[in-house]
Design an enzyme around this catalytic site. Structure first.
Site, PDB file in Angstrom:
ATOM      1  N   ASN A   9       0.872  -1.181   0.000  1.00 16.92           N
ATOM      2  CA  ASN A   9       0.000   0.000   0.000  1.00 16.92           C
ATOM      3  C   ASN A   9       0.905   1.225   0.000  1.00 16.92           C
ATOM      4  OD1 ASN A   9      -1.724   2.108   0.521  1.00 16.92           O
ATOM      5  ND2 ASN A   9      -2.281   1.455   2.588  1.00 16.92           N
ATOM      6  N   TRP A  10       0.994   1.876  -1.144  1.00 15.81           N
ATOM      7  CA  TRP A  10       1.938   2.996  -1.268  1.00 15.81           C
ATOM      8  C   TRP A  10       1.433   4.280  -0.624  1.00 15.81           C
ATOM      9  CZ3 TRP A  10       3.996   2.679  -7.045  1.00 15.81           C
ATOM     10  CH2 TRP A  10       4.734   1.503  -7.185  1.00 15.81           C
ATOM     11  N   HIS A  95      -9.401   1.489   5.180  1.00  9.37           N
ATOM     12  CA  HIS A  95      -8.099   1.622   5.844  1.00  9.37           C
ATOM     13  C   HIS A  95      -8.247   2.566   7.036  1.00  9.37           C
ATOM     14  CE1 HIS A  95      -3.933   2.715   6.575  1.00  9.37           C
ATOM     15  NE2 HIS A  95      -3.619   1.577   5.959  1.00  9.37           N
ATOM     16  N   GLU A  97      -6.537   4.936   8.029  1.00  4.77           N
ATOM     17  CA  GLU A  97      -6.324   6.356   7.699  1.00  4.77           C
ATOM     18  C   GLU A  97      -7.581   6.947   7.073  1.00  4.77           C
ATOM     19  OE1 GLU A  97      -2.679   5.695   5.555  1.00  4.77           O
ATOM     20  OE2 GLU A  97      -1.702   5.197   7.449  1.00  4.77           O
ATOM     21  N   GLY A 171       2.860   2.494  10.737  1.00  6.84           N
ATOM     22  CA  GLY A 171       3.812   3.595  10.563  1.00  6.84           C
ATOM     23  C   GLY A 171       4.560   3.966  11.838  1.00  6.84           C
ATOM     24  N   SER A 211       3.761  -1.997  10.195  1.00  8.87           N
ATOM     25  CA  SER A 211       5.221  -2.083  10.338  1.00  8.87           C
ATOM     26  C   SER A 211       5.814  -3.437   9.918  1.00  8.87           C
ATOM     27  CB  SER A 211       5.644  -1.727  11.762  1.00  8.87           C
ATOM     28  OG  SER A 211       5.272  -0.394  12.060  1.00  8.87           O
ATOM     29  N   GLY A 232       3.064  -1.039   4.211  1.00  7.04           N
ATOM     30  CA  GLY A 232       3.104   0.387   3.879  1.00  7.04           C
ATOM     31  C   GLY A 232       4.532   0.797   3.531  1.00  7.04           C
ATOM     32  N   GLY A 233       5.202   1.444   4.474  1.00 12.06           N
ATOM     33  CA  GLY A 233       6.530   2.024   4.261  1.00 12.06           C
ATOM     34  C   GLY A 233       7.528   1.122   3.540  1.00 12.06           C
TER      35      GLY A 233
HETATM   36  P1  13P Z   1       3.300   0.568   7.586  1.00 13.20           P
HETATM   37  O1  13P Z   1       3.777  -0.744   7.003  1.00 13.20           O
HETATM   38  O2  13P Z   1       4.026   1.749   7.066  1.00 13.20           O
HETATM   39  O3  13P Z   1       3.227   0.486   9.091  1.00 13.20           O
HETATM   40  O4  13P Z   1       1.771   0.754   7.085  1.00 13.20           O
HETATM   41  C1  13P Z   1       0.881  -0.297   7.234  1.00 13.20           C
HETATM   42  C2  13P Z   1      -0.351   0.011   6.491  1.00 13.20           C
HETATM   43  O5  13P Z   1      -1.095   0.916   6.830  1.00 13.20           O
HETATM   44  C3  13P Z   1      -0.657  -0.785   5.280  1.00 13.20           C
HETATM   45  O6  13P Z   1      -1.934  -0.547   4.802  1.00 13.20           O
END
Ligand code: 13P
Length: 249
Positions: A9-10, A95, A97, A171, A211, A232-233
């Site tokens: 997930n960018w 999500h 967010e 994150g 993470s 994510g990251g």
């Molecule tokens: P991180 O891997 O950056 O913690 O993000 C996870 C995420 O929200 C994937 O959708």
């Protein structure tokens, strides 16, 4: 055999040209896998150019959000029909967010997953508790509430994927331990088994997100009920993402 799903997930990172450059690099020396699927979810503006490059490869394409109508006067929104037309096969729905920054409700998320599945795209439903909820011992209560409401009258379980993403692990560099993740995945499967049936529960893929990185992927994927990850990251760097794809169990 149920294939695992390794999804990136960018979020709001990478311009179209940066996305194209990333995907070209990713495709170099990418092995063929029989037991796992690879998915990338770039921002909307990168979907089309990326779709042109991954055509006829094993990399799958997903979007990060969608609206729950096929067309209409909804300024700024994107419909599942538009996504399908350019080769999008998955959409992340709900999500944390989207829930916490943009105020998406369980009712909206429920409409989204139903519409997306109806159009023939696979929704990845994200659920997970916040830190204060975990500390108050309410993790299962929150998961139960989200599953009950987000899945109301949903039927196309063969198309659904659930991602457990504890908000406190997103994150933050703080990963849930494999045991903490497994415990919630087992709870989700038991919920599905009781509410629907054993077949639905066993066939559905449950991903872990929060993470995920090269250092913890192997341990996470060793757990019986973790069928993949939503990254994510660490999905923004080719080398790190490749190592995650190449997890060893
Ligand atoms: P991180 O891997 O950056 O913690 O993000 C996870 C995420 O929200 C994937 O959708």
């Amino acid at each position: 055999m149920k294939k695992s799903l390794i999804a990136g997930n960018w979020k709001m990172y990478k311009t179209p040209s940066q996305s194209v450059e990333f995907v070209k690099l990713l495709l170099e020396n990418l092995k063929e896998y029989e037991d796992r699927e690879i998915l990338i979810c770039p921002p909307f503006t990168s979907l089309f150019p990326v779709s042109q490059i991954i055509k006829n490869t094993s990399v799958l394409l997903g979007a990060q959000n969608v609206y729950f109508e096929e067309e209409g006067a909804f300024t700024g929104e994107i419909s599942p029909v538009m996504l399908k037309d350019i080769g999008v096969e998955f959409v992340i729905c709900g999500h944390s967010e989207r829930r916490n920054i943009f105020g998406e409700t369980d009712e909206m998320i429920n409409k989204k997953i139903k519409k997306v599945a109806e159009i023939g795209i696979k929704p990845i439903l994200c659920i997970g508790e916040k830190l204060e909820e975990r500390e108050a011992g309410k993790t299962f209560e929150v998961i139960n509430y989200q599953l009950e409401n987000d899945l109301e009258n949903f039927e196309k379980f063969e198309n659904l994927i659930i991602a457990y993403e504890p908000v406190w692990a997103i994150g933050t560099g703080k990963t849930a331990t494999p045991q903490q993740a497994e415990e919630v995945h087992v709870y989700i499967r038991e919920f599905l088994s009781k509410k629907y049936n054993k077949e639905v529960a066993e066939n559905l893929r449950i991903l872990y997100g929060g993470s995920v990185k090269p250092e913890n992927i192997d341990a996470l994927m060793k757990e019986k009920n973790i069928d993949g990850v939503l990254v994510g990251g660490a999905s923004l760097k080719v080398e790190a993402f490749k190592r995650i794809i190449d997890y060893i169990t």
